[in-house]
Motif scaffolding. Structure first.
Motif, mmCIF file in Angstrom:
data_model
loop_
_atom_site.group_PDB
_atom_site.id
_atom_site.type_symbol
_atom_site.label_atom_id
_atom_site.label_comp_id
_atom_site.label_asym_id
_atom_site.label_seq_id
_atom_site.Cartn_x
_atom_site.Cartn_y
_atom_site.Cartn_z
ATOM 1 N N ASP A 1 0.828 -1.210 0.000
ATOM 2 C CA ASP A 1 0.000 0.000 0.000
ATOM 3 C C ASP A 1 0.858 1.254 0.000
ATOM 4 O OD1 ASP A 1 -2.501 -1.191 -0.104
ATOM 5 O OD2 ASP A 1 -2.676 -1.346 2.083
ATOM 6 N N ALA A 2 1.909 1.262 0.808
ATOM 7 C CA ALA A 2 2.775 2.436 0.895
ATOM 8 C C ALA A 2 3.499 2.688 -0.421
ATOM 9 C CB ALA A 2 3.784 2.258 2.031
ATOM 10 N N GLU B 1 1.024 4.180 -2.799
ATOM 11 C CA GLU B 1 0.787 5.578 -2.428
ATOM 12 C C GLU B 1 1.935 6.463 -2.917
ATOM 13 O OE1 GLU B 1 0.229 5.534 1.780
ATOM 14 O OE2 GLU B 1 -1.683 4.440 1.653
ATOM 15 N N GLN B 2 3.150 5.959 -2.813
ATOM 16 C CA GLN B 2 4.307 6.709 -3.303
ATOM 17 C C GLN B 2 4.253 6.857 -4.817
ATOM 18 O OE1 GLN B 2 8.033 5.117 -1.953
ATOM 19 N NE2 GLN B 2 9.263 6.725 -2.913
ATOM 20 N N ASP C 1 1.591 6.898 -6.615
ATOM 21 C CA ASP C 1 0.527 7.858 -6.901
ATOM 22 C C ASP C 1 0.994 9.283 -6.687
ATOM 23 O OD1 ASP C 1 -2.079 8.575 -7.655
ATOM 24 O OD2 ASP C 1 -2.750 8.623 -5.572
#
Length: 277
Positions: A192-193, A196-197, A199
């Motif tokens: 997920d992280a 997110e990065q 994105d």
């Protein structure tokens, strides 16, 4: 639906690749537009393409992924090499217009001592020369492992290329699981992280395809050594998480693992078994 395939030989044409894909449970595939180590493009066979498009439509095929030859290096310090890259890109994109709406992937290349910034400028210049407003093909930059002087180890480097391209709406990213893990993005415990990065730096709308590869080498090793799914440092659970992630699950997935077609069929069956449709 899980759209999953592997790399198939284009030597016998698109219809044959389509039939081979179906025979191993695939509903898409990746292919080289020419010999991966050579320079001559395959001739366009319109009847073969028409037969394939009919087959694909009847069997719910997902988006195809064409791959540039490994010899392509648009940011080389050698003008002969960059001229070859420009020629290949132009010819390949012309070919892809006969398969409109699909994807074309390439490795951004190696700056071979010129420095990252110069490498980024050269890749962007090549893309500015070959992209056209009317093309129907989306060109993908592949995430790289960072070995040697490769461009594309970080999301920021890919973003820097795109920012310099005028028609960057024609660009996207192919995320290679082996490469990003080797490059230091922990998609095993921090998926997920990492997304997110991605994105924040590139925008998830740029993510258009996934190369599914386990890695022979450990996290952050900066090596490009593909392994069979579940047999490397990423492990089975990482791939179950990837194919079912809400951000990724509708993208086309392409195996580049060191197996033959029958072996890829086994991997495809395993992935389908673990896909929560």
């Amino acid at each position: 639906m899980l759209h999953i395939g592997c790399h198939l030989s284009s030597a016998k044409g698109y219809e044959t690749m389509g039939k081979t894909a179906l025979s191993i449970g695939a509903n898409t595939f990746q292919f080289f537009t020419r010999n991966p180590r050579g320079s001559k493009a395959k001739a366009i066979d319109e009847p073969d393409i028409a037969r394939f498009l009919k087959l694909a439509g009847e069997n719910g095929f997902g988006t195809l992924l064409a791959h540039a030859p490994y010899t392509l290096n648009p940011c080389s310090a050698d003008p002969k090499v960059t001229r070859f890259a420009a020629q290949v890109l132009q010819e390949d994109l012309a070919l892809m217009e006969h398969l409109p709406g699909h994807l074309y992937n390439f490795h951004p290349g190696s700056h071979v001592g010129q420095g990252v910034e110069q490498g980024i400028e050269l890749v962007a210049a090549q893309l500015n020369d070959v992209l056209t407003p009317e093309q129907k093909t989306t060109v993908l930059l592949e995430t790289m492992s960072g070995k040697g002087s490769e461009i594309g180890r970080t999301f920021e480097e890919l973003a820097a290329v795109m920012e310099r391209v005028d028609l960057n709406d024609k660009l996207g990213v192919c995320l290679d699981t082996c490469h990003v893990y080797s490059a230091g993005y922990d998609i095993v415990t921090q998926l997920d992280a990492v997304l997110e990065q991605f994105d924040a730096v590139l925008g998830l709308e740029r993510l258009r395809a996934i190369h599914l590869n386990d890695s022979m080498t450990p996290f952050s090793s900066f090596k490009d050594r593909h392994e069979t799914i579940g047999k490397g440092s990423l492990g089975e659970q990482a791939f179950i998480n990837i194919i079912n992630h809400p951000v990724l699950r509708e993208l086309p997935f392409f195996l580049e693992t060191p197996r033959d077609n029958a072996g890829h069929g086994e991997e495809i069956a395993w992935l389908k078994e673990h896909y929560r449709g």
